[in-house]
Motif scaffolding. Sequence first.
Motif, PDB file in Angstrom:
ATOM      1  N   THR A   1       0.827  -1.203   0.000  1.00 17.96           N
ATOM      2  CA  THR A   1       0.000   0.000   0.000  1.00 17.96           C
ATOM      3  C   THR A   1       0.861   1.252   0.000  1.00 17.96           C
ATOM      4  O   THR A   1       0.567   2.228  -0.713  1.00 17.96           O
ATOM      5  CB  THR A   1      -0.918   0.007   1.239  1.00 17.96           C
ATOM      6  OG1 THR A   1      -1.720  -1.176   1.236  1.00 17.96           O
ATOM      7  CG2 THR A   1      -1.825   1.221   1.240  1.00 17.96           C
ATOM      8  N   ALA A   2       1.931   1.242   0.792  1.00 18.39           N
ATOM      9  CA  ALA A   2       2.821   2.404   0.858  1.00 18.39           C
ATOM     10  C   ALA A   2       3.487   2.665  -0.482  1.00 18.39           C
ATOM     11  O   ALA A   2       3.568   3.813  -0.934  1.00 18.39           O
ATOM     12  CB  ALA A   2       3.878   2.175   1.937  1.00 18.39           C
ATOM     13  N   VAL A   3       3.945   1.598  -1.125  1.00 16.73           N
ATOM     14  CA  VAL A   3       4.628   1.747  -2.415  1.00 16.73           C
ATOM     15  C   VAL A   3       3.675   2.278  -3.474  1.00 16.73           C
ATOM     16  O   VAL A   3       3.991   3.224  -4.208  1.00 16.73           O
ATOM     17  CB  VAL A   3       5.231   0.398  -2.853  1.00 16.73           C
ATOM     18  CG1 VAL A   3       5.714   0.480  -4.292  1.00 16.73           C
ATOM     19  CG2 VAL A   3       6.376   0.009  -1.936  1.00 16.73           C
ATOM     20  N   LEU A   4       2.474   1.688  -3.547  1.00 21.94           N
ATOM     21  CA  LEU A   4       1.495   2.150  -4.523  1.00 21.94           C
ATOM     22  C   LEU A   4       1.070   3.584  -4.245  1.00 21.94           C
ATOM     23  O   LEU A   4       0.859   4.381  -5.169  1.00 21.94           O
ATOM     24  CB  LEU A   4       0.277   1.219  -4.528  1.00 21.94           C
ATOM     25  CG  LEU A   4       0.509  -0.192  -5.063  1.00 21.94           C
ATOM     26  CD1 LEU A   4      -0.763  -1.020  -4.949  1.00 21.94           C
ATOM     27  CD2 LEU A   4       0.977  -0.151  -6.510  1.00 21.94           C
ATOM     28  N   GLY A   5       0.927   3.915  -2.954  1.00 25.47           N
ATOM     29  CA  GLY A   5       0.554   5.282  -2.600  1.00 25.47           C
ATOM     30  C   GLY A   5       1.614   6.286  -3.002  1.00 25.47           C
ATOM     31  O   GLY A   5       1.310   7.370  -3.519  1.00 25.47           O
ATOM     32  N   ALA A   6       2.875   5.925  -2.771  1.00 19.00           N
ATOM     33  CA  ALA A   6       3.977   6.825  -3.148  1.00 19.00           C
ATOM     34  C   ALA A   6       4.091   6.982  -4.654  1.00 19.00           C
ATOM     35  O   ALA A   6       4.457   8.053  -5.154  1.00 19.00           O
ATOM     36  CB  ALA A   6       5.291   6.298  -2.572  1.00 19.00           C
ATOM     37  N   LEU A   7       3.763   5.912  -5.395  1.00 18.14           N
ATOM     38  CA  LEU A   7       3.863   5.956  -6.848  1.00 18.14           C
ATOM     39  C   LEU A   7       2.679   6.675  -7.492  1.00 18.14           C
ATOM     40  O   LEU A   7       2.854   7.547  -8.349  1.00 18.14           O
ATOM     41  CB  LEU A   7       3.953   4.536  -7.410  1.00 18.14           C
ATOM     42  CG  LEU A   7       5.293   3.817  -7.295  1.00 18.14           C
ATOM     43  CD1 LEU A   7       5.162   2.381  -7.754  1.00 18.14           C
ATOM     44  CD2 LEU A   7       6.364   4.536  -8.112  1.00 18.14           C
ATOM     45  N   LEU A   8       1.476   6.289  -7.091  1.00 19.73           N
ATOM     46  CA  LEU A   8       0.272   6.761  -7.768  1.00 19.73           C
ATOM     47  C   LEU A   8      -0.372   7.976  -7.107  1.00 19.73           C
ATOM     48  O   LEU A   8      -1.071   8.738  -7.788  1.00 19.73           O
ATOM     49  CB  LEU A   8      -0.754   5.617  -7.840  1.00 19.73           C
ATOM     50  CG  LEU A   8      -0.290   4.341  -8.550  1.00 19.73           C
ATOM     51  CD1 LEU A   8      -1.397   3.292  -8.523  1.00 19.73           C
ATOM     52  CD2 LEU A   8       0.111   4.641  -9.984  1.00 19.73           C
ATOM     53  N   GLY A   9      -0.168   8.137  -5.792  1.00 26.54           N
ATOM     54  CA  GLY A   9      -0.819   9.226  -5.073  1.00 26.54           C
ATOM     55  C   GLY A   9      -0.543  10.603  -5.656  1.00 26.54           C
ATOM     56  O   GLY A   9      -1.482  11.336  -6.014  1.00 26.54           O
ATOM     57  N   PRO A  10       0.720  11.010  -5.788  1.00 31.26           N
ATOM     58  CA  PRO A  10       1.008  12.337  -6.345  1.00 31.26           C
ATOM     59  C   PRO A  10       0.460  12.517  -7.758  1.00 31.26           C
ATOM     60  O   PRO A  10      -0.031  13.595  -8.108  1.00 31.26           O
ATOM     61  CB  PRO A  10       2.539  12.388  -6.332  1.00 31.26           C
ATOM     62  CG  PRO A  10       2.938  11.450  -5.237  1.00 31.26           C
ATOM     63  CD  PRO A  10       1.930  10.344  -5.295  1.00 31.26           C
TER      64      PRO A  10
END
Length: 241
Positions: free
Chosen positions: A165-174
């Motif tokens: 979740t952290a990795v996907l959030g860092a990649l896709l969130g911004p």
Amino acid sequence: MSGSTQAALQAVIEHPLFLIGVTLAAYQTGLALYERSRLAIFHPIIVSVPIILVVLWALGFDYPTYYEAVLPLTILLGPTTVALAVPLYLNLRRIRQFLKPVVVTLVLGGLFATLSTFLIGWLMGAEPMILMTMAPKSLTTPIAMLVAEEIGGVVALAAVFVMITAVLGALLGPWLLRLFHITHPAAWGIAMGIVAHAVGTSRAMEEGEEAGAFAALGMSMMGLGSAVLLPLGVTLWTLWF
């Protein structure tokens, strides 16, 4: 390789601090790549995890051995999370100005992040144990592991879901925030903190101190609320159904 050289190498590998050194070196490698490129794909967590996995596989270490070796680093996760209160304190006045929208965002965002996990997992036929393991995926690791254990999930696997979740959030969130033209530091930060916890907070701090403060607020409130309400909700669901 001579016998003495092989013995020296084996002594280094078996040293109690060897795997801690591997972990720190892998993270530092990722950090150097990220600082040079500023590309989300080279985030330290994304880079360091494959490096550590390759080292563990090549040297024949299993996960329990690795977990026990890096336990001092795991223990430090708690104080590190608490230290995020510093930007909260420095931006307390600004947070008070947005108190109502922050509360609404926390409630709706937290419910959506948790309930959507249950719904998607249930639709895909996941077993109850897997659902309970995935439920705390949007919490920071120390809290997620405790909550997963409390509600009947698998602690080690819960940490994996948190990392994903952290990795996907860092990649896709911004990218998603910019796609929808969300540029206000408070909105930017609270979204990253709720969805991607500590990694999202770290990413938000790169955007500015205010975004980092709201991300820390979102992460901490999400953790606090879920630690209380998620076990309670699961217990009530079990009693009623």
